[in-house]
Design an enzyme around this catalytic site. Structure first.
Site, PDB file in Angstrom:
ATOM      1  N   HIS A 253       1.176   0.534   7.916  1.00 51.81           N
ATOM      2  CA  HIS A 253       2.145  -0.533   8.171  1.00 51.81           C
ATOM      3  C   HIS A 253       3.515  -0.027   7.787  1.00 51.81           C
ATOM      4  O   HIS A 253       3.675   0.692   6.795  1.00 51.81           O
ATOM      5  CB  HIS A 253       1.811  -1.796   7.363  1.00 51.81           C
ATOM      6  CG  HIS A 253       2.516  -3.007   7.898  1.00 51.81           C
ATOM      7  ND1 HIS A 253       3.820  -3.281   7.592  1.00 51.81           N
ATOM      8  CD2 HIS A 253       2.115  -3.969   8.735  1.00 51.81           C
ATOM      9  CE1 HIS A 253       4.184  -4.391   8.211  1.00 51.81           C
ATOM     10  NE2 HIS A 253       3.179  -4.833   8.920  1.00 51.81           N
ATOM     11  N   GLU A 308      -4.083  -6.401  11.881  1.00 49.74           N
ATOM     12  CA  GLU A 308      -4.834  -6.318  13.146  1.00 49.74           C
ATOM     13  C   GLU A 308      -6.309  -6.020  12.941  1.00 49.74           C
ATOM     14  O   GLU A 308      -7.141  -6.380  13.764  1.00 49.74           O
ATOM     15  CB  GLU A 308      -4.212  -5.243  14.050  1.00 49.74           C
ATOM     16  CG  GLU A 308      -2.723  -5.319  14.210  1.00 49.74           C
ATOM     17  CD  GLU A 308      -2.247  -6.578  14.936  1.00 49.74           C
ATOM     18  OE1 GLU A 308      -1.085  -6.602  15.351  1.00 49.74           O
ATOM     19  OE2 GLU A 308      -3.032  -7.527  15.066  1.00 49.74           O
TER      20      GLU A 308
END
Ligand code: SDX
Length: 370
Positions: A253, A308
């Site tokens: 991320h 996700e």
């Protein structure tokens, strides 16, 4: 002034909409913990918070729900646009085209909460309408007695959804409703800063979310888990992927340097939903092995599970087809995008600089070098 690849950690705006605490793995919507909101509030309440800056009173919520539930229907012209788009066109492209077709005087600059709500309420209807037309089944009219989340499931399936699925999808929608200066939100803010209309800003945002490095990852997570297949294949498959310099979808991320708090919340939700599901058991095992191997292959890069990974698990548990994953992400992120669009429309034109690294023309006599 120096070039920063990907604008990493470059502050491009001041905002009151949300705070993404990357170091501590925390997410705040207008002063409220996003995880708490996902456990005890409705889609409508959190949308109201993001648009208006405070949670609604009972009276404010009742009025909003009454108005918003009447805004779900699609104008005939939009249905005609949806019917004209070739069947092989993907749902995100369909969504981008249908939203841009909403352009009308009703959505002229300046962007307002009323405009934001009117568009947001239509996204589930656009998706459900197209979903049925592709299947050759009859589109299901929305029901004003159902909340936004339940109605989305109802329009897709044509039957009253189970409370378990409604609760799971609602928690997912709230957790993904807003997330600071991600790529699609930044795209929306740039367009809004030119004093363009809200439809143009949202169309740009949908285009950005479509990308696999941003919102398009859950389908790739599903492919990864299908590719791995079983627990005892996990280590070999991941090693092979990392050695071929592949990316593990659902990990890493730009901001979180610890586990994404939404991944934590969605993991708990997925385990509550289907603890006995062998698919989920594999997902939890893959997460464990992946984090260990990412540290081995990319030491110090602090690569953890992102939203996700378990978004795919929740989508799978509520039996959503993969073609609905990222469009459902857009259903909820339209709230966050529009809150930022309203904020950016008051701000200065976003116009950064660039360092020219191309070649210069030969100096002609008397020419002035750029
Ligand atoms: C999201 O809410 C929202 O708006 C959604 C979202 C959000 O803000 O939360 O936008 C969604 O961001 C989740 C990400 C969804 N995408 C994926 O899961 C795709 C896989 N992840 C990556 O590609 C990556 O982690 C990014 C794109 C998410 C972030 O990448 P950065 O910050 O640009 O990091 P980078 O590409 O510069 O990588 C830094 C290093 C590299 O190693 P080196 O080349 O320096 O040796 O870490 C490695 C990368 O190779 N790396 C990974 C990796 N992610 C980074 N290696 C293997 N697998 C990965 N997933």
């Amino acid at each position: 002034m120096s070039f920063v690849p990907g604008l990493e950690q470059v502050v491009v705006a001041e905002t009151e909409v949300s705070f993404v605490d990357g170091e501590n793995g925390r997410l705040v919507y207008r002063g409220e913990w996003a995880k708490d909101l996902s456990e005890g509030h409705s889609f409508e309440e959190v949308a109201y918070l993001l648009w208006n800056g405070h949670l609604p009173s009972a009276a404010e919520l009742e009025v909003s729900q009454a108005v918003w539930s009447q805004q779900r229907e699609l104008p005939q012209e939009i249905q005609a646009v949806l019917d004209a788009i070739p069947h092989e066109t993907g749902m995100m492209s369909v969504l981008r085209t249908a939203v841009s077709a909403l352009e009308s005087q009703a959505y002229a600059y300046p962007p307002t909460v009323e405009q934001a709500a009117a568009i947001t309420m239509k996204l589930p209807t656009i998706i459900a309408y197209r979903y049925h037309r592709l299947k050759g089944t009859t589109p299901v009219a929305s029901r004003s007695d159902l909340g936004h989340t339940a109605n989305y499931l109802y329009m897709l399936r044509g039957v009253e959804p189970s409370p378990v699925h409604v609760r799971a999808l609602e928690a997912y929608l709230i957790l993904l409703m807003e997330h600071g200066m991600n790529s699609s939100t930044f795209a929306a803010r740039v367009i809004a800063s030119t004093r363009s209309d809200i439809v143009s800003s949202l169309t740009g945002a949908i285009g950005a979310l479509k990308g696999p490095l941003h919102g398009g990852a859950p389908s790739h997570v599903m492919n990864m888990l299908r590719g791995i297949g079983t627990k005892d294949q996990t280590e070999a498959w991941i090693r092979n992927k990392l050695e071929s310099d592949g990316r593990l979808m659902g990990f890493g991320h730009r901001v979180y340097k610890t586990t994404d708090p939404r991944a934590v919340a969605l993991r708990e939700l997925a385990l509550r939903l289907s603890a006995s599901d062998p698919w989920l058991e594999l997902a939890v095992h893959v997460e464990e092995v992946a984090i260990r191997l990412l540290e081995e292959y990319k030491p110090g890069k602090k690569l953890y599970t992102n939203v996700e990974f378990y978004a795919a698990a929740v989508m799978n548990a509520i039996e959503f087809e993969e073609e609905l994953f990222t469009p459902t992400f857009a259903v909820t992120r339209t709230v966050g995008w529009s809150a930022h669009i309203i904020e950016a429309a008051q701000g200065r034109l976003i116009y950064p600089d660039a360092a020219y690294i191309g070649k210069l023309p030969a100096a002609a006599a008397g020419a002035t070098t750029p």
